[in-house]
Design a protein around this motif. Structure first.
Motif, PDB file in Angstrom:
ATOM      1  N   UNK A  84       5.131  30.354 -59.120  1.00  0.00           N
ATOM      2  CA  UNK A  84       5.808  29.065 -59.006  1.00  0.00           C
ATOM      3  C   UNK A  84       7.198  29.187 -58.408  1.00  0.00           C
ATOM      4  N   UNK A  85       7.938  30.210 -58.804  1.00  0.00           N
ATOM      5  CA  UNK A  85       9.280  30.409 -58.258  1.00  0.00           C
ATOM      6  C   UNK A  85       9.221  30.773 -56.777  1.00  0.00           C
ATOM      7  N   UNK A  86       8.247  31.572 -56.409  1.00  0.00           N
ATOM      8  CA  UNK A  86       8.112  31.933 -54.990  1.00  0.00           C
ATOM      9  C   UNK A  86       7.797  30.733 -54.120  1.00  0.00           C
ATOM     10  N   UNK A  87       6.880  29.907 -54.583  1.00  0.00           N
ATOM     11  CA  UNK A  87       6.526  28.696 -53.828  1.00  0.00           C
ATOM     12  C   UNK A  87       7.709  27.733 -53.792  1.00  0.00           C
ATOM     13  N   UNK A  88       8.370  27.566 -54.930  1.00  0.00           N
ATOM     14  CA  UNK A  88       9.515  26.659 -54.998  1.00  0.00           C
ATOM     15  C   UNK A  88      10.654  27.103 -54.094  1.00  0.00           C
ATOM     16  N   UNK A  89      10.967  28.389 -54.107  1.00  0.00           N
ATOM     17  CA  UNK A  89      12.019  28.893 -53.229  1.00  0.00           C
ATOM     18  C   UNK A  89      11.644  28.727 -51.765  1.00  0.00           C
ATOM     19  N   UNK A  90      10.403  28.978 -51.441  1.00  0.00           N
ATOM     20  CA  UNK A  90       9.960  28.802 -50.053  1.00  0.00           C
ATOM     21  C   UNK A  90      10.107  27.368 -49.586  1.00  0.00           C
ATOM     22  N   UNK A  91       9.735  26.424 -50.434  1.00  0.00           N
ATOM     23  CA  UNK A  91       9.864  25.010 -50.069  1.00  0.00           C
ATOM     24  C   UNK A  91      11.324  24.599 -49.924  1.00  0.00           C
ATOM     25  N   UNK A  92      12.161  25.039 -50.852  1.00  0.00           N
ATOM     26  CA  UNK A  92      13.574  24.678 -50.793  1.00  0.00           C
ATOM     27  C   UNK A  92      14.216  25.216 -49.526  1.00  0.00           C
ATOM     28  N   UNK A  93      13.979  26.466 -49.222  1.00  0.00           N
ATOM     29  CA  UNK A  93      14.616  27.081 -48.059  1.00  0.00           C
ATOM     30  C   UNK A  93      14.065  26.503 -46.759  1.00  0.00           C
ATOM     31  N   UNK A  94      12.762  26.247 -46.710  1.00  0.00           N
ATOM     32  CA  UNK A  94      12.205  25.689 -45.473  1.00  0.00           C
ATOM     33  C   UNK A  94      12.734  24.289 -45.207  1.00  0.00           C
ATOM     34  N   UNK A  95      12.873  23.482 -46.247  1.00  0.00           N
ATOM     35  CA  UNK A  95      13.404  22.125 -46.060  1.00  0.00           C
ATOM     36  C   UNK A  95      14.885  22.161 -45.701  1.00  0.00           C
ATOM     37  N   UNK A  96      15.625  23.130 -46.240  1.00  0.00           N
ATOM     38  CA  UNK A  96      17.031  23.259 -45.885  1.00  0.00           C
ATOM     39  C   UNK A  96      17.180  23.638 -44.420  1.00  0.00           C
TER      40      UNK A  96
END
Length: 70
Positions: free
Chosen positions: A16-28
């Motif tokens: 969950x943390x890996x997916x969440x970090x990926x989404x946050x960074x990609x949207x940024x």
């Protein structure tokens, strides 16, 4: 049995943390590409979001240790 439950909890939190970090960074990065003048504010918000997402595996680790010690 407690060790198995702790391992499953840690696995779910890590995924969950890996997916969440990926989404946050990609949207940024997407936001920075669209509006470069907001890059400082976006970067600050990204670090806050990543910190909140990373809190979940830490909490899961503590709970897993508590489950194993019972």
């Amino acid at each position: 049995m407690g060790a198995l439950a702790a391992g499953i909890a840690m696995f779910g939190a890590a995924i969950g943390a890996g997916v969440g970090n990926g989404l946050i960074i990609s949207k940024m990065l997407e936001g920075m590409a669209r509006q470069p003048e907001l890059s400082g504010q976006l970067r600050t918000n990204m670090f806050i979001g990543v910190g909140l997402v990373e809190a979940m595996p830490i909490i899961s680790f503590v709970v897993a240790l508590m489950v194993m010690n019972k």
